[in-house]
Motif scaffolding. Structure first.
Motif, PDB file in Angstrom:
ATOM      1  N   LEU A   1      19.900  58.758  65.128  1.00  0.00           N
ATOM      2  CA  LEU A   1      21.022  59.575  64.637  1.00  0.00           C
ATOM      3  C   LEU A   1      21.060  59.516  63.115  1.00  0.00           C
ATOM      4  O   LEU A   1      20.982  58.439  62.531  1.00  0.00           O
ATOM      5  N   LEU A   2      21.179  60.669  62.488  1.00  0.00           N
ATOM      6  CA  LEU A   2      21.228  60.736  61.026  1.00  0.00           C
ATOM      7  C   LEU A   2      22.669  60.921  60.559  1.00  0.00           C
ATOM      8  O   LEU A   2      23.407  61.745  61.117  1.00  0.00           O
ATOM      9  N   ILE A   3      23.073  60.148  59.552  1.00  0.00           N
ATOM     10  CA  ILE A   3      24.364  60.387  58.886  1.00  0.00           C
ATOM     11  C   ILE A   3      24.032  60.849  57.467  1.00  0.00           C
ATOM     12  O   ILE A   3      23.484  60.071  56.674  1.00  0.00           O
ATOM     13  N   ALA A   4      24.332  62.098  57.173  1.00  0.00           N
ATOM     14  CA  ALA A   4      23.951  62.676  55.887  1.00  0.00           C
ATOM     15  C   ALA A   4      25.195  63.030  55.087  1.00  0.00           C
ATOM     16  O   ALA A   4      26.185  63.523  55.639  1.00  0.00           O
ATOM     17  N   THR A   5      25.141  62.753  53.800  1.00  0.00           N
ATOM     18  CA  THR A   5      26.271  63.035  52.911  1.00  0.00           C
ATOM     19  C   THR A   5      25.766  63.235  51.494  1.00  0.00           C
ATOM     20  O   THR A   5      24.709  62.715  51.127  1.00  0.00           O
ATOM     21  N   TYR A   6      26.547  63.926  50.680  1.00  0.00           N
ATOM     22  CA  TYR A   6      26.419  63.803  49.242  1.00  0.00           C
ATOM     23  C   TYR A   6      27.034  62.443  48.888  1.00  0.00           C
ATOM     24  O   TYR A   6      28.014  62.026  49.529  1.00  0.00           O
ATOM     25  N   PRO A   7      26.492  61.722  47.892  1.00  0.00           N
ATOM     26  CA  PRO A   7      27.055  60.405  47.587  1.00  0.00           C
ATOM     27  C   PRO A   7      28.579  60.458  47.384  1.00  0.00           C
ATOM     28  O   PRO A   7      29.086  61.368  46.735  1.00  0.00           O
ATOM     29  N   LYS A   8      29.245  59.465  47.969  1.00  0.00           N
ATOM     30  CA  LYS A   8      30.687  59.241  47.831  1.00  0.00           C
ATOM     31  C   LYS A   8      31.569  60.205  48.643  1.00  0.00           C
ATOM     32  O   LYS A   8      32.758  60.365  48.352  1.00  0.00           O
ATOM     33  N   ALA A   9      30.995  60.790  49.684  1.00  0.00           N
ATOM     34  CA  ALA A   9      31.772  61.732  50.494  1.00  0.00           C
ATOM     35  C   ALA A   9      32.430  61.082  51.703  1.00  0.00           C
ATOM     36  O   ALA A   9      33.190  61.738  52.431  1.00  0.00           O
ATOM     37  N   GLY A  10      32.157  59.781  51.947  1.00  0.00           N
ATOM     38  CA  GLY A  10      32.714  59.134  53.132  1.00  0.00           C
ATOM     39  C   GLY A  10      31.634  58.564  54.044  1.00  0.00           C
ATOM     40  O   GLY A  10      31.856  58.369  55.246  1.00  0.00           O
ATOM     41  N   THR A  11      30.489  58.267  53.461  1.00  0.00           N
ATOM     42  CA  THR A  11      29.332  57.760  54.206  1.00  0.00           C
ATOM     43  C   THR A  11      29.647  56.457  54.923  1.00  0.00           C
ATOM     44  O   THR A  11      29.443  56.326  56.140  1.00  0.00           O
ATOM     45  N   THR A  12      30.121  55.461  54.161  1.00  0.00           N
ATOM     46  CA  THR A  12      30.309  54.116  54.694  1.00  0.00           C
ATOM     47  C   THR A  12      31.366  54.128  55.806  1.00  0.00           C
ATOM     48  O   THR A  12      31.217  53.469  56.839  1.00  0.00           O
ATOM     49  N   TRP A  13      32.402  54.882  55.600  1.00  0.00           N
ATOM     50  CA  TRP A  13      33.466  55.046  56.597  1.00  0.00           C
ATOM     51  C   TRP A  13      32.868  55.590  57.902  1.00  0.00           C
ATOM     52  O   TRP A  13      33.100  55.044  58.990  1.00  0.00           O
ATOM     53  N   THR A  14      32.073  56.644  57.782  1.00  0.00           N
ATOM     54  CA  THR A  14      31.468  57.257  58.965  1.00  0.00           C
ATOM     55  C   THR A  14      30.450  56.316  59.609  1.00  0.00           C
ATOM     56  O   THR A  14      30.378  56.223  60.840  1.00  0.00           O
ATOM     57  N   GLN A  15      29.696  55.597  58.791  1.00  0.00           N
ATOM     58  CA  GLN A  15      28.742  54.625  59.337  1.00  0.00           C
ATOM     59  C   GLN A  15      29.469  53.606  60.211  1.00  0.00           C
ATOM     60  O   GLN A  15      29.011  53.258  61.307  1.00  0.00           O
ATOM     61  N   GLU A  16      30.594  53.118  59.718  1.00  0.00           N
ATOM     62  CA  GLU A  16      31.339  52.087  60.435  1.00  0.00           C
ATOM     63  C   GLU A  16      31.931  52.649  61.728  1.00  0.00           C
ATOM     64  O   GLU A  16      31.896  51.986  62.769  1.00  0.00           O
ATOM     65  N   ILE A  17      32.458  53.866  61.667  1.00  0.00           N
ATOM     66  CA  ILE A  17      33.002  54.495  62.885  1.00  0.00           C
ATOM     67  C   ILE A  17      31.900  54.624  63.936  1.00  0.00           C
ATOM     68  O   ILE A  17      32.075  54.269  65.103  1.00  0.00           O
ATOM     69  N   VAL A  18      30.735  55.113  63.509  1.00  0.00           N
ATOM     70  CA  VAL A  18      29.633  55.337  64.453  1.00  0.00           C
ATOM     71  C   VAL A  18      29.165  54.016  65.048  1.00  0.00           C
ATOM     72  O   VAL A  18      28.965  53.895  66.265  1.00  0.00           O
ATOM     73  N   ASP A  19      29.009  53.001  64.211  1.00  0.00           N
ATOM     74  CA  ASP A  19      28.529  51.714  64.717  1.00  0.00           C
ATOM     75  C   ASP A  19      29.511  51.143  65.741  1.00  0.00           C
ATOM     76  O   ASP A  19      29.107  50.608  66.772  1.00  0.00           O
ATOM     77  N   LEU A  20      30.810  51.266  65.466  1.00  0.00           N
ATOM     78  CA  LEU A  20      31.810  50.755  66.405  1.00  0.00           C
ATOM     79  C   LEU A  20      31.826  51.583  67.693  1.00  0.00           C
ATOM     80  O   LEU A  20      31.941  51.033  68.794  1.00  0.00           O
TER      81      LEU A  20
END
Ligand code: PPS
Length: 292
Positions: free
Chosen positions: A37-56
């Motif tokens: 699964l790819l999580i793609a963003t422009y830097p600082k758009a909410g990447t880390t937040w989405t990464q954490e949601i997906v991992d959980l």
């Protein structure tokens, strides 16, 4: 000293940090598994937040599992290739079995084609331009590997001209928007996530073909709140100390709000930016929100 503010080199017109460009052939040749699964963003758009949601979500809301390692280790950053202690994305991925979750800031046209050939799922997160710019400005001050941001006024122009690392925000958000239906990309907005995180967590859950109990969803929302992630050493990037990040200049988990641009843009800067924005975005119908 291996660490310095890396200069940018263009790949197909997109400025990228030189360590990425020097390794470009292996990045482009990366072969994902269809289950990745790819999580793609422009830097600082909410990447880390989405990464954490997906991992959980993938771990049924188990906070202990999510704390097994820092975000950047659990979910490798595909193209990053700077010296240790920053982990190289490709070397982490080599030692992980699919299904993997992979972060990228690459614009659509530079994403290795294997992702689309293999019909990998992809989540894109977009954030309104002015808040995205403000967040990137503070990040470039504290991330000692990215080019110097310089004065605020000039930074606005660099953003508008697509001169920052990973290039033009305008091309980035449009590139994925145009491909979202054909490639089955889930296109999310930071502002929607702020407005109703539970709704957006459930949207991601459905996209991943998962079905979790309501109390698990509520726990994931709580575990991924700004406050919790700011305090969690596995999500707040405290494991990237100097000489990579200097969080005494600006914390990675800085404010986490919509509308902080109003504290940065002068009326004249707002007018200049908005007029340019209208020209650049007139051919796109992306529903960016400014009303929350
Ligand atoms: S990076 O370096 O590109 O991966 O950065 P990224 O994670 O995309 O963006 C960092 C900004 O997202 C904010 N953030 C959050 N906002 C709300 N809720 C949560 N849980 C959250 N986690 C991170 C972070 O504070 C940065 O935004 P600013 O505006 O600078 O505060």
């Amino acid at each position: 000293d291996a660490f310095h503010r890396f200069p940018l080199i263009k790949v197909q017109g997109v400025p990228l940090m030189c360590h990425i460009v020097h390794n470009w052939d292996s990045i482009w040749a990366f072969h994902p598994d269809p289950s990745d699964l790819l999580i793609a963003t422009y830097p600082k758009a909410g990447t880390t937040w989405t990464q954490e949601i997906v991992d959980l979500l993938l771990n049924n809301g188990d906070a202990e599992v999510a704390r097994r390692a820092p975000t950047a280790i659990r979910i490798p950053f595909l193209e990053i290739h700077s010296p240790p202690p920053v982990p190289s994305g490709l070397s982490l991925l080599k030692n992980m079995d699919p299904p993997r979750v992979i972060k990228t800031h690459l614009p659509f046209k530079l994403v290795p084609e294997g992702f689309w050939k293999n019909k990998c799922k992809a989540i894109y997160v977009a954030r309104n331009a002015k808040d995205n710019l403000v967040s990137y400005y503070h990040f470039d001050r504290m991330n000692l590997t990215q080019p110097e941001p310089g004065p605020w006024e000039g930074y606005i122009h660099k953003f508008m001209n697509g001169e920052l690392a990973w290039g033009s925000w305008y091309d980035h958000v449009k590139g994925y928007w145009e491909e979202r239906e054909k490639r089955n990309i889930l296109y999310l907005f930071y502002e929607d996530m702020k407005e109703n995180p539970q709704r957006e967590v459930e949207r991601i859950m459905r996209y991943l073909d998962l079905s979790l109990a309501d109390d698990v969803i509520r726990r994931i929302v709580e575990l991924t709140s700004f406050k919790t992630m700011k305090e969690n050493p596995m999500t707040n990037y405290s494991f990237f100390p100097k000489p990579v990040f200097d969080q005494s200049i600006s914390p990675f988990m800085r404010k986490g709000v919509v509308g902080d641009w109003t504290n940065h843009f002068s009326p004249a800067q707002t007018q200049l930016f908005d007029e340019d924005y209208k020209r650049k975005m007139k051919d796109a119908d992306i529903p960016f929100r400014t009303d929350i």
